[in-house]
Design an enzyme around this catalytic site. Sequence first.
Site, PDB file in Angstrom:
ATOM      1  N   TYR A   1      -8.708  -1.682   5.736  1.00 45.74           N
ATOM      2  CA  TYR A   1      -9.778  -1.583   4.748  1.00 45.74           C
ATOM      3  C   TYR A   1     -10.210  -0.126   4.747  1.00 45.74           C
ATOM      4  O   TYR A   1     -10.868   0.347   5.666  1.00 45.74           O
ATOM      5  CB  TYR A   1     -10.931  -2.508   5.132  1.00 45.74           C
ATOM      6  CG  TYR A   1     -12.074  -2.515   4.140  1.00 45.74           C
ATOM      7  CD1 TYR A   1     -11.855  -2.475   2.766  1.00 45.74           C
ATOM      8  CD2 TYR A   1     -13.385  -2.592   4.586  1.00 45.74           C
ATOM      9  CE1 TYR A   1     -12.905  -2.496   1.862  1.00 45.74           C
ATOM     10  CE2 TYR A   1     -14.454  -2.618   3.684  1.00 45.74           C
ATOM     11  CZ  TYR A   1     -14.208  -2.571   2.332  1.00 45.74           C
ATOM     12  OH  TYR A   1     -15.247  -2.585   1.439  1.00 45.74           O
TER      13      TYR A   1
ATOM     14  N   LEU B   1       1.292   3.812   2.226  1.00 45.71           N
ATOM     15  CA  LEU B   1       2.170   4.046   3.370  1.00 45.71           C
ATOM     16  C   LEU B   1       3.113   2.879   3.597  1.00 45.71           C
ATOM     17  O   LEU B   1       4.297   3.078   3.905  1.00 45.71           O
ATOM     18  CB  LEU B   1       1.338   4.309   4.628  1.00 45.71           C
ATOM     19  CG  LEU B   1       2.128   4.559   5.911  1.00 45.71           C
ATOM     20  CD1 LEU B   1       3.028   5.787   5.782  1.00 45.71           C
ATOM     21  CD2 LEU B   1       1.182   4.711   7.106  1.00 45.71           C
TER      22      LEU B   1
ATOM     23  N   GLY C   1       0.800  -1.212   0.000  1.00 44.19           N
ATOM     24  CA  GLY C   1       0.000   0.000   0.000  1.00 44.19           C
ATOM     25  C   GLY C   1       0.836   1.267   0.000  1.00 44.19           C
ATOM     26  O   GLY C   1       2.069   1.231   0.066  1.00 44.19           O
TER      27      GLY C   1
ATOM     28  N   LYS D   1     -11.772   1.618  12.927  1.00 38.91           N
ATOM     29  CA  LYS D   1     -10.387   2.006  13.195  1.00 38.91           C
ATOM     30  C   LYS D   1     -10.190   2.335  14.669  1.00 38.91           C
ATOM     31  O   LYS D   1      -9.122   2.049  15.239  1.00 38.91           O
ATOM     32  CB  LYS D   1      -9.996   3.189  12.317  1.00 38.91           C
ATOM     33  CG  LYS D   1      -9.888   2.859  10.833  1.00 38.91           C
ATOM     34  CD  LYS D   1      -8.773   1.867  10.545  1.00 38.91           C
ATOM     35  CE  LYS D   1      -7.393   2.495  10.726  1.00 38.91           C
ATOM     36  NZ  LYS D   1      -6.301   1.542  10.362  1.00 38.91           N
TER      37      LYS D   1
ATOM     38  N   TYR E   1     -16.261   3.119   9.107  1.00 36.71           N
ATOM     39  CA  TYR E   1     -14.805   3.099   8.970  1.00 36.71           C
ATOM     40  C   TYR E   1     -14.133   3.664  10.208  1.00 36.71           C
ATOM     41  O   TYR E   1     -13.227   3.036  10.783  1.00 36.71           O
ATOM     42  CB  TYR E   1     -14.393   3.903   7.732  1.00 36.71           C
ATOM     43  CG  TYR E   1     -12.896   4.123   7.630  1.00 36.71           C
ATOM     44  CD1 TYR E   1     -12.035   3.067   7.373  1.00 36.71           C
ATOM     45  CD2 TYR E   1     -12.350   5.397   7.806  1.00 36.71           C
ATOM     46  CE1 TYR E   1     -10.664   3.261   7.283  1.00 36.71           C
ATOM     47  CE2 TYR E   1     -10.977   5.596   7.716  1.00 36.71           C
ATOM     48  CZ  TYR E   1     -10.143   4.530   7.464  1.00 36.71           C
ATOM     49  OH  TYR E   1      -8.783   4.734   7.384  1.00 36.71           O
TER      50      TYR E   1
END
Length: 281
Positions: A61, A12, A10, A129, A125
């Site tokens: 995700y 990062l 990804g 998180k 989301y």
Amino acid sequence: MKVLVTGAAGQLGRDVAERFAASGHEIVAASRQDLDISQRGQVLGVVGAVQPDTVVNCAAYTAVDACETDAERAYGVNAWAVRHLAEATRRFGGHLCHVSTDYVFSGEKAEPYHEWDRPDPRSVYGASKRAGEQEAGHDATVVRTSWLCGRHGTNMVGTVLRLAAEGGSLRFVSDQRGSPSFTPDVATVIERLCVDRRPGLYHVTNQGEASWYEFAREVMVAAGLDPERVEPITTAELVPPRAAPRPANSVLENRALALADIARPGDYRAPLARLVSELIN
């Protein structure tokens, strides 16, 4: 150190792996194809085999709107999987660094959010998180960042440059503010926190703040294009409307880094100029 980076394919994750490797650390870079962190057996097997000193979890995700209708997947990757990583790092003597997000806040505060402000996520989301932060445990390093941009993957800088090349005007919302952050700078701080094995929560963003509209104009300026092509709109005017609510204010203050006397990433405009130069040349 030996460092296991999850989500290493990804945006990062790739820069985190490059940052540690540049400092001479031994890197094991695991993409989703290499390691499904939502599977406890896989996590225990890989961490047990690698025996890393540090696990940096960049996997997530991040399809914010899709999370609203797929909460099971959101919690499976963003929270349940972190439980497995925390268990594995404790079992095999490693240290966990988990990456989180500005979406854990409601966005209703007038000032920047610091690490001791109460999370109040308004989207699936953000809630998933936040659950991941809790699953990481008190011994882990939790890094909250926001509005990430880098050479790899899809992000705001690349989007603005693509739309600008198509011609015409560009429309971006002016009623959402945040902290534009650049992956090489965030990765540098993550490395420092992991080398020091510092537990606790840290906001890690570039300094400065902007609305999406203002940020798009800055991208245009950095690319030598006319910023007047960018037009402001409100979130309510977005077509189609977004399924997940966005924080109106998600500017993050790096208070814990300042208290720890760790250098904070500089103003976002300098790395923005470097990234634009890399993408257009």
